[in-house]
Design a protein around this motif. Sequence first.
Motif, PDB file in Angstrom:
ATOM      1  N   GLY A 266       0.791  -1.220   0.000  1.00 53.14           N
ATOM      2  CA  GLY A 266       0.000   0.000   0.000  1.00 53.14           C
ATOM      3  C   GLY A 266       0.818   1.262   0.000  1.00 53.14           C
ATOM      4  O   GLY A 266       0.284   2.345   0.258  1.00 53.14           O
TER       5      GLY A 266
ATOM      6  N   ALA B 164      -5.251  -5.221  -5.120  1.00 55.76           N
ATOM      7  CA  ALA B 164      -5.231  -3.960  -4.376  1.00 55.76           C
ATOM      8  C   ALA B 164      -6.665  -3.630  -3.990  1.00 55.76           C
ATOM      9  O   ALA B 164      -7.582  -3.724  -4.819  1.00 55.76           O
ATOM     10  CB  ALA B 164      -4.625  -2.831  -5.199  1.00 55.76           C
TER      11      ALA B 164
ATOM     12  N   GLN C  75      -9.181  -0.834  -1.640  1.00 54.62           N
ATOM     13  CA  GLN C  75      -9.323   0.416  -0.908  1.00 54.62           C
ATOM     14  C   GLN C  75     -10.769   0.527  -0.445  1.00 54.62           C
ATOM     15  O   GLN C  75     -11.703   0.379  -1.240  1.00 54.62           O
ATOM     16  CB  GLN C  75      -8.953   1.609  -1.791  1.00 54.62           C
ATOM     17  CG  GLN C  75      -9.188   2.964  -1.149  1.00 54.62           C
ATOM     18  CD  GLN C  75      -8.787   4.112  -2.056  1.00 54.62           C
ATOM     19  OE1 GLN C  75      -7.866   3.975  -2.881  1.00 54.62           O
ATOM     20  NE2 GLN C  75      -9.450   5.261  -1.925  1.00 54.62           N
TER      21      GLN C  75
ATOM     22  N   ARG D 252      -6.524   2.368   2.660  1.00 49.55           N
ATOM     23  CA  ARG D 252      -5.911   1.284   1.891  1.00 49.55           C
ATOM     24  C   ARG D 252      -5.899   0.013   2.752  1.00 49.55           C
ATOM     25  O   ARG D 252      -5.507   0.038   3.925  1.00 49.55           O
ATOM     26  CB  ARG D 252      -4.486   1.664   1.482  1.00 49.55           C
ATOM     27  CG  ARG D 252      -3.772   0.679   0.575  1.00 49.55           C
ATOM     28  CD  ARG D 252      -4.340   0.740  -0.833  1.00 49.55           C
ATOM     29  NE  ARG D 252      -3.510  -0.004  -1.775  1.00 49.55           N
ATOM     30  CZ  ARG D 252      -2.551   0.535  -2.516  1.00 49.55           C
ATOM     31  NH1 ARG D 252      -2.279   1.843  -2.408  1.00 49.55           N
ATOM     32  NH2 ARG D 252      -1.862  -0.196  -3.368  1.00 49.55           N
TER      33      ARG D 252
ATOM     34  N   VAL E 130      -4.359  -3.521   3.591  1.00 48.51           N
ATOM     35  CA  VAL E 130      -3.104  -4.272   3.441  1.00 48.51           C
ATOM     36  C   VAL E 130      -3.209  -5.555   4.271  1.00 48.51           C
ATOM     37  O   VAL E 130      -4.269  -5.869   4.847  1.00 48.51           O
ATOM     38  CB  VAL E 130      -1.901  -3.420   3.880  1.00 48.51           C
ATOM     39  CG1 VAL E 130      -1.728  -2.229   2.951  1.00 48.51           C
ATOM     40  CG2 VAL E 130      -2.055  -2.960   5.323  1.00 48.51           C
TER      41      VAL E 130
END
Length: 303
Positions: free
Chosen positions: A173, A212, A214, A219, A221
């Motif tokens: 991130g 990924a 969000q 974000r 992780v």
Amino acid sequence: MSSQDETPENKLRAKLPEEVPAEASETPASETPETPAPEVPEAREPSDAPEASGDEPEQVVPTLSGRQRLVQGLWPPRVSRAQLIVALLLFGLGFGLAVQVASNSDSNGALRGARQADLVRILDELDDRTQRLEEEKQGLEDQRTELENSSDQAEEARKQTVEKERQLGILAGTVAAEGPGITLTIDDTKGTVEADMLLDAIQELRAAGAEAIQVNDVRVVASTYLTDASGGVSVDGNKISAPYRFKVIGKPQDLEPALNIPGGVVQTLEKERATVTVERSSKIVVDALRAVKRPDYARSSSQ
């Protein structure tokens, strides 16, 4: 009477005795007296009380049918200690089997009630995951081969290190990312969506190949944690509120079916009266960043 009157018949009568008259009590000769029938003793029911006479009462044994003998043998039950222990063990074994069958039925209930199209979609998703793992394995093998066969191994190693750093930056991130993916929006007007439901959505997306993620402005992780907060949910200590918007980069054909499987994320949220929408996109931008955090205890083991 003269001698002439004495006939032979009269002489015979004179020699016979006089007739004796029959008594009225005697039975006529023409009637034969009947022989009286032998008396049959009457059957008496057995009585617990002894008879008045000194003779012992006769024991009358009742005749039982097969069903009566069976009932008499089974009831009242004669249970020994060993039989009681065996019965308790069998009861415990049966209870354990029933609990196991019930748990298996609950875990597989969603798949049993799924349509054929949903089952085919789940199988396709599993095949896609297997294919992604095979591709990753092949990629690592290709990198090893390039390092072994390259004339300038130092330069090739540097290029691979830079590429790996970019990939790890996306996972950590620390750098922005863009690519195809989906947008998952959860509108919770009733306030029934909790942190564990959002965590299930994140785990399902990761299992489907999300690279990924969000959530609103945070974000996600590997170390991300979610907790319930008043009026919303806290992600890594940052409070967010509905609507919850997930930006996910990955293969849309894998991400969307993973959320819509029977008994999955979408159905669970809809049971809580939340509105869920999933939109595919050829370009998703994940620009929320995380600060680089130095580990407190972990150090590199390479020399």
